[in-house]
Scaffold this motif. Sequence first.
Motif, mmCIF file in Angstrom:
data_model
loop_
_atom_site.group_PDB
_atom_site.id
_atom_site.type_symbol
_atom_site.label_atom_id
_atom_site.label_comp_id
_atom_site.label_asym_id
_atom_site.label_seq_id
_atom_site.Cartn_x
_atom_site.Cartn_y
_atom_site.Cartn_z
ATOM 1 N N ASP A 135 0.734 -1.292 -0.154
ATOM 2 C CA ASP A 135 -0.042 0.071 0.036
ATOM 3 C C ASP A 135 0.983 1.273 0.026
ATOM 4 O OD1 ASP A 135 -2.416 -1.606 0.136
ATOM 5 O OD2 ASP A 135 -2.075 -1.559 2.450
ATOM 6 N N VAL A 136 2.210 1.042 -0.189
ATOM 7 C CA VAL A 136 3.148 2.236 -0.149
ATOM 8 C C VAL A 136 3.413 2.681 -1.511
ATOM 9 C CG1 VAL A 136 5.309 3.078 0.588
ATOM 10 C CG2 VAL A 136 4.138 1.427 2.176
ATOM 11 N N TYR A 137 3.666 1.984 -2.375
ATOM 12 C CA TYR A 137 4.064 2.429 -3.937
ATOM 13 C C TYR A 137 3.142 2.354 -4.588
ATOM 14 C CZ TYR A 137 9.021 2.389 -1.740
ATOM 15 O OH TYR A 137 10.110 2.609 -1.158
ATOM 16 N N GLU A 138 3.053 3.120 -5.387
ATOM 17 C CA GLU A 138 1.730 3.022 -6.493
ATOM 18 C C GLU A 138 1.950 2.401 -7.667
ATOM 19 O OE1 GLU A 138 0.899 6.998 -7.911
ATOM 20 O OE2 GLU A 138 0.146 7.867 -6.002
ATOM 21 N N ASN A 139 3.397 2.263 -7.944
ATOM 22 C CA ASN A 139 3.757 1.394 -9.101
ATOM 23 C C ASN A 139 4.235 0.141 -8.543
ATOM 24 O OD1 ASN A 139 3.441 3.324 -11.089
ATOM 25 N ND2 ASN A 139 5.200 4.245 -10.818
ATOM 26 N N GLY A 140 4.415 -1.022 -9.492
ATOM 27 C CA GLY A 140 4.561 -2.377 -8.914
ATOM 28 C C GLY A 140 6.249 -2.566 -9.004
ATOM 29 N N TYR A 141 6.901 -1.496 -9.501
ATOM 30 C CA TYR A 141 8.297 -1.629 -9.519
ATOM 31 C C TYR A 141 8.815 -0.344 -9.354
ATOM 32 C CZ TYR A 141 8.008 0.275 -14.307
ATOM 33 O OH TYR A 141 7.758 1.062 -15.422
ATOM 34 N N ILE A 142 10.216 -0.120 -9.066
ATOM 35 C CA ILE A 142 11.250 1.114 -8.931
ATOM 36 C C ILE A 142 12.212 0.957 -9.984
ATOM 37 C CG2 ILE A 142 12.399 2.492 -7.361
ATOM 38 C CD1 ILE A 142 10.970 1.216 -5.191
ATOM 39 N N THR A 143 12.262 1.810 -10.732
ATOM 40 C CA THR A 143 13.578 1.898 -11.681
ATOM 41 C C THR A 143 14.678 2.098 -10.955
ATOM 42 O OG1 THR A 143 12.097 2.879 -13.615
ATOM 43 C CG2 THR A 143 14.445 2.975 -13.603
ATOM 44 N N GLY A 144 15.794 1.282 -11.190
ATOM 45 C CA GLY A 144 16.793 1.185 -10.438
ATOM 46 C C GLY A 144 17.785 2.527 -10.728
ATOM 47 N N SER A 145 18.547 2.877 -9.554
ATOM 48 C CA SER A 145 19.440 4.325 -9.910
ATOM 49 C C SER A 145 20.386 4.197 -8.594
ATOM 50 C CB SER A 145 18.777 5.504 -9.887
ATOM 51 O OG SER A 145 18.034 5.785 -8.885
ATOM 52 N N SER A 146 21.259 4.680 -8.798
ATOM 53 C CA SER A 146 22.589 4.674 -7.896
ATOM 54 C C SER A 146 22.013 5.387 -6.508
ATOM 55 C CB SER A 146 23.855 5.561 -8.533
ATOM 56 O OG SER A 146 23.566 6.702 -8.534
ATOM 57 N N ASP A 147 20.993 6.466 -6.525
ATOM 58 C CA ASP A 147 20.789 7.078 -5.319
ATOM 59 C C ASP A 147 19.378 6.676 -4.898
ATOM 60 O OD1 ASP A 147 19.076 8.075 -7.218
ATOM 61 O OD2 ASP A 147 19.300 10.157 -6.915
ATOM 62 N N ARG A 148 18.755 5.448 -4.931
ATOM 63 C CA ARG A 148 17.640 4.881 -4.577
ATOM 64 C C ARG A 148 18.010 3.615 -3.850
ATOM 65 N NH1 ARG A 148 12.783 6.315 -7.381
ATOM 66 N NH2 ARG A 148 11.873 5.148 -5.772
ATOM 67 N N SER A 149 17.152 3.789 -2.563
ATOM 68 C CA SER A 149 17.089 2.595 -1.705
ATOM 69 C C SER A 149 15.672 2.030 -1.881
ATOM 70 C CB SER A 149 17.554 3.210 -0.371
ATOM 71 O OG SER A 149 18.728 3.404 -0.118
ATOM 72 N N TYR A 150 15.734 0.349 -1.374
ATOM 73 C CA TYR A 150 14.668 -0.120 -1.606
ATOM 74 C C TYR A 150 14.627 -1.199 -0.403
ATOM 75 C CZ TYR A 150 17.064 0.559 -6.172
ATOM 76 O OH TYR A 150 17.698 1.039 -6.875
ATOM 77 N N PRO A 151 13.385 -0.794 0.163
ATOM 78 C CA PRO A 151 13.173 -1.842 1.357
ATOM 79 C C PRO A 151 13.022 -3.320 1.049
ATOM 80 C CG PRO A 151 10.962 -0.671 0.653
ATOM 81 C CD PRO A 151 12.054 0.017 -0.184
ATOM 82 N N THR A 152 13.897 -3.972 1.801
ATOM 83 C CA THR A 152 14.079 -5.453 1.269
ATOM 84 C C THR A 152 12.712 -6.129 1.591
ATOM 85 O OG1 THR A 152 14.968 -5.754 3.505
ATOM 86 C CG2 THR A 152 16.367 -5.397 1.594
ATOM 87 N N SER A 153 12.008 -5.906 2.539
ATOM 88 C CA SER A 153 10.815 -6.468 2.854
ATOM 89 C C SER A 153 9.752 -6.534 1.874
ATOM 90 C CB SER A 153 10.280 -6.030 4.091
ATOM 91 O OG SER A 153 9.875 -4.663 4.160
ATOM 92 N N LEU A 154 9.942 -5.412 0.915
ATOM 93 C CA LEU A 154 9.020 -5.485 -0.156
ATOM 94 C C LEU A 154 9.550 -5.947 -1.502
ATOM 95 C CD1 LEU A 154 7.329 -2.040 0.540
ATOM 96 C CD2 LEU A 154 6.515 -4.390 1.004
#
Length: 355
Positions: free
Chosen positions: A65-84
Amino acid sequence: MQEAQEQKQEITTNLLGRSLALAAFIAIVGVILLTFGLVDKTKNVVSYNEGGSNIEYDVHLLPNDVYENGYITGSSDRSYPTSLIDYLDLQYKYSAAFSVPVSGVLHYKLVALTSADKVEGNVDAHLWEEEVELLPEQSASISGNSLALNQDVKIDYAKYLEKIKRFSSAAEGVTAKGKLNVAMIIEGDVKPAGFSEATQFSSRLDFTIAIDENSSVEGKIKEIKKDDIVLKEETVGTDLVHRISVLSGIALLFLTAIILLVWLVVRMHHAAKYPYETHVRKILDDYGGVIVEMRSAPNIMSESVSDVSDFDELLDVYNSTHAPINLYCDANASYFFIIGEKNAWRYVIRRSDFE
């Protein structure tokens, strides 16, 4: 006594001549060895650039319920919660531009290296690793100035997280920091235009991401080298062979210098000790092609004999008459004759003139 002295002088003259020939031979060999040792061992150099290579990736997420899109485009300045994190979609794009056309067959594969480190202060202690092949070895032909390879792969994040959990469970009491490196490895032999043989080619693209259960992570792409890289075709010799060649060449040239120095000293000594013989020998060395040495004195009693005071005058007569210059030597003098039809010309070098 006179005959023995002449034999000794002849031996000395022969030794001087042979020493000079030996010095010339040693010098030639020394120059060849020195040139071989100093010459650039690289016959051909071809450059290529991998600046257009890259890894693009998307981080696909579990339903949330946090991210509207089903994916995040990777980049060097983005972090991703591992639980998701559900899985990673990696797109490897390798390219190389060569300065000349190349040909050959390259092989590439994808491998995943999972590792666990124990962090103690600022030092990571390596504990464990496991490598698996994600994509069996593939072949790609190259013929031209460029190479392009594209390969996609999906990474199940939970699968590698489970590996780290199993290791931590087995190593009781150890808190492990997990890491995953996914690499595209490219190897093979290519033959650039102008090379006599194929040369080895290798490269790789690396993507790294931390493996952690309850944290935030970011993917990292190992920086692609932007500068030109070179392929070299080298000579058969080794560095040791070339060093030995240089040292041998220097030693032989040094030996040549010693021989020439000894030759010069002996020659000067010989010239000082035997000035008459040295003077006669020099004329023979300079004009041996037009001088005929005679064993007995020529019969010129009936000829009108003209004595000349210099050997150059005798040469002038030779240039006019084209008659050979005859040489007869006795114990006291050397007689140079030109005998014409009615006249004769004579130049005499007397031993007494040098005493």
